[in-house]
Design an enzyme around this catalytic site. Structure first.
Site, PDB file in Angstrom:
ATOM      1  CB  SER A 213      34.157  22.787   4.613  1.00  0.00           C
ATOM      2  OG  SER A 213      33.349  23.566   3.738  1.00  0.00           O
TER       3      SER A 213
ATOM      4  CB  SER B  61      29.975  23.094   3.919  1.00  0.00           C
ATOM      5  OG  SER B  61      30.611  21.886   3.589  1.00  0.00           O
TER       6      SER B  61
ATOM      7  CE  LYS C  57      34.011  27.103   4.037  1.00  0.00           C
ATOM      8  NZ  LYS C  57      32.937  26.204   3.572  1.00  0.00           N
TER       9      LYS C  57
END
Length: 451
Positions: A152, A176, A82
């Site tokens: 996210s 997330s 990420k």
């Protein structure tokens, strides 16, 4: 459009094939990279594809394997990271325009651990700006283009589903890791708070941030987590043949009927495994959301307004709105929210004197359309973000380990998703039971998905 496919659908099967010399790391890595290069322009799950460094690392692992060197459990496996996690030699902008040139000087602790375990980093995955949202709007769902991939860590889940990697790293502050897993029919673990290092990860909310593994099967998560948590073996307790499973009928009473049916299917599968089912009383989602809103706004604003005071006008509207909410909240509000958090943590801890695991839905609806602004639950309208974190944010505050995993297939590429919650610092036990449950559910989800 013909696209190359990863030769193996899961991390575990690929690891076995690599050990048995049925495929080389270079071949496996090139397959992942070729698929990403063919599809990422449309899906946008990755913000950067690190092909050169990935192939170089894969070749090094192949040489070591041929020489008989001892290799780590992830040796040769393509992984994606990420955007808010420092990873060399990539740009790690956290989705923020003013950090578009930020290249970290060193890997975050978790990335170093994955590399030591032999993982091959093939790219950086997209996130909502600053990891504030739960939509990742720049990413197109690999299977259902009109639907959200969640956030996210939306890029991390979409990259898995699309076949760009066999494992990915996400972060979880209000859900997330778990929300994108639910939206993309993948799996994710939010570990016990504090078990995995956050060094080298851009903060969002200091007291809530978690980092954890995302994959296609629960068994893959266990291999992954063992590399991330240096004391993972200590999170394994005695395994009961007939565990007690807790469920709160009121916690998800406002969920979509298909989501409710998914939970019922999972509970029935638990019963088939010989588990005892017991009703329990969790803190209410409304109470958790109230606490979450105050703490999230205060701590995220404290970091970003201090770290980037001259960039406030360059943040997206959602983030500026959160900063405004923080300004309107008082220190008294924050302290009271922290005290109330202690109380709900004790309440959840107490449940595990009665049961071994608790099951809830992950999100209250099927993956919404990407431009959804409000979600109606039991005739009540909620802001999109508050609805999506409604069942997940509680466990960021209490710190308990949670696996998000598919429960039922409801449409092509879409599933309902459940959370399996366990005792703090018993992450391996949660994963072991979730693996048994996954086998009992017998879902047939093809990976990589058609894209």
């Amino acid at each position: 459009m013909q696209t190359p496919d990863l030769a193996f659908p899961t991390l575990a099967t690929a690891a076995t094939a690599l050990r048995r010399h049925r495929i080389s790391s270079v071949e496996l890595t090139r397959s992942a990279l070729d698929r990403a290069k063919a599809l990422n322009s449309r899906i946008a799950a990755m913000t950067e594809i690190t092909a050169e460094s990935a192939l170089r690392e894969a070749a090094r692992i192949d040489r070591r394997r041929r020489s008989g060197a001892k290799l780590g459990p992830l040796a040769g496996i393509p992984l994606a990271i990420k955007d808010i996690i420092d990873t060399t030699p990539a740009v790690c902008s956290s989705g923020l325009s003013f950090l578009e040139d930020y290249r970290p000087a060193a890997d975050a602790d978790v990335v170093r651990r994955l590399r030591r375990a032999g993982g091959v980093v093939v790219g950086i995955t997209a996130t909502d700006p600053g990891a504030f949202g739960v939509r990742t709007p720049a990413v197109t769902h690999p299977q259902a283009p009109g639907r959200t991939v969640g956030g996210s860590s939306g890029g991390s889940a979409a990259a898995l589903a699309a076949g760009f990697c066999l494992g990915s790293l996400g972060t979880d502050t209000g859900g997330s890791i778990r929300i994108p897993s639910a939206c993309c029919a993948t799996v994710g673990l939010k570990p016990t708070r504090g078990r995995v290092s956050l060094q080298g990860i851009r903060p969002l909310v200091w007291s809530l941030d978690h980092v954890g593994p995302m994959a296609r099967r629960v068994a893959d998560l266990a291999l992954f987590q063992a590399a991330l948590d240096p004391h993972y073996a200590r999170t394994r307790g005695s395994q009961k043949r007939r565990p007690a499973i807790g469920y709160d009928p009121t916690y998800s009473a406002d969920a979509d009927p298909q989501v409710q049916a998914g939970l019922e299917t999972a509970l029935s599968a638990c019963r088939d495994l010989g588990a005892y089912l017991r009703p329990v009383a969790l803190p209410t989602p409304d109470e958790a959301l109230h606490i979450h809103g105050i703490i999230f706004c205060a701590e995220s604003a404290a970091y970003h307004r201090t770290e980037f005071p001259d960039m406030l006008d360059r943040y997206p509207p959602l983030i500026r709105q959160i900063f405004g909410m923080a300004e309107r909240s008082s220190g008294v509000d924050y302290v009271q929210a922290m005290r109330r958090r202690d109380a709900i943590t004790e309440q959840v801890d107490a449940l595990f004197h009665e049961v071994d695991f608790v099951l809830t839905p992950t999100i209250p609806v099927l993956p919404p359309m990407v431009d959804t602004q409000t979600i109606t639950l039991a005739n009540k309208s909620y802001d999109y973000t508050f609805a999506m974190v409604r069942y997940t944010c509680l466990f960021d505050h209490t710190g308990h380990p949670v696996v998000a995993m598919p429960a039922t297939i409801v449409a092509d590429g879409l599933t309902t998703s459940i959370q399996v919650v366990g005792r703090r610092h018993r992450d391996a036990d949660v994963l072991a039971f979730a693996t048994r449950l996954e086998q009992a559910l017998q879902l047939s989800i093809d990976y990589p998905m058609r894209a």
